[in-house]
Design a protein around this motif. Sequence first.
Motif, PDB file in Angstrom:
ATOM      1  N   LEU A   1       0.841  -1.322  -0.071  1.00 32.41           N
ATOM      2  CA  LEU A   1       0.016   0.048  -0.051  1.00 32.41           C
ATOM      3  C   LEU A   1       0.846   1.281   0.027  1.00 32.41           C
ATOM      4  O   LEU A   1       0.325   2.369  -0.293  1.00 32.41           O
ATOM      5  N   GLY A   2       2.061   1.392   0.328  1.00 32.47           N
ATOM      6  CA  GLY A   2       3.161   2.384   0.342  1.00 32.47           C
ATOM      7  C   GLY A   2       2.792   3.027   2.023  1.00 32.47           C
ATOM      8  O   GLY A   2       2.393   2.622   2.609  1.00 32.47           O
ATOM      9  N   GLY A   3       3.463   4.324   1.936  1.00 31.82           N
ATOM     10  CA  GLY A   3       3.360   4.944   3.144  1.00 31.82           C
ATOM     11  C   GLY A   3       4.156   6.119   2.909  1.00 31.82           C
ATOM     12  O   GLY A   3       4.645   6.757   2.048  1.00 31.82           O
ATOM     13  N   MET A   4       4.077   7.076   4.260  1.00 35.77           N
ATOM     14  CA  MET A   4       4.659   8.307   4.242  1.00 35.77           C
ATOM     15  C   MET A   4       6.175   8.399   4.358  1.00 35.77           C
ATOM     16  O   MET A   4       6.990   7.168   4.833  1.00 35.77           O
ATOM     17  N   MET A   5       6.868   9.381   4.090  1.00 34.31           N
ATOM     18  CA  MET A   5       8.451   9.428   4.193  1.00 34.31           C
ATOM     19  C   MET A   5       8.669  10.845   4.273  1.00 34.31           C
ATOM     20  O   MET A   5       8.016  11.696   4.273  1.00 34.31           O
ATOM     21  N   TYR A   6       9.769  10.858   5.048  1.00 34.75           N
ATOM     22  CA  TYR A   6      10.365  12.252   5.373  1.00 34.75           C
ATOM     23  C   TYR A   6      11.909  12.210   5.504  1.00 34.75           C
ATOM     24  O   TYR A   6      12.384  11.117   5.806  1.00 34.75           O
TER      25      TYR A   6
END
Length: 149
Positions: free
Chosen positions: A86-91
Motif C-alpha cells: 500500500l505504500g506509506g509516508m516518508m520524510y
Amino acid sequence: LLGSGSNERNAVLSLQMVNGYKFGRKYYAGIGTGIEFFEQAYVPLFADFSYMLTENRLSPFLTGSMGYTSSIDDPPGQWGSQTKNLGGMMYSAGIGTSIRTGMTSSFVISLEYRYQNLKSDYTEDWNEEVLHIEKHYNRLSLRLGFVFD
C-alpha cells in the motif's frame, strides 16, 4: 539508503529527481519523484526544500523533504496467500554542500536522516483473513547530484 529496517537488506538503492524553483538567492523548493527498492519497487512523490547557508563557490545547505511512497509491484503469491503493498509516508532532513561547477550548475552532496513507513495487507486465500502489516525504515541517505539553475 543505509540503516535499519524490517528486511534483510541493510542498503537500498534509491534514484531520485527533483524539479524546482529558486526563490531569491538562498531558497529552493521543488517536487521530486524516483524509484526505490525496499522488498519490492516503490515510487516516492515528495516536496523538497533547501536553504543555502552561504553564497560561495563551496556553499553548505540545509535540506528536507516530505511525501508519500507508492508500490509499483506486489510480491508473488505463495501457498494460497496474497500480499498487497500500500505504500506509506516518508520524510528526510539533513545537511549538504554545493560545489559550483559553472555559472549555472553545481555538484551537490548531502547526508540525511530518512524515515519510511510502508504498509501492506497479507491475505490468506483459504479463510479470507487479512493481516495488516506496517514496516518502519530508519535510514541514512548519502545523496549525490547536480543542480542546474
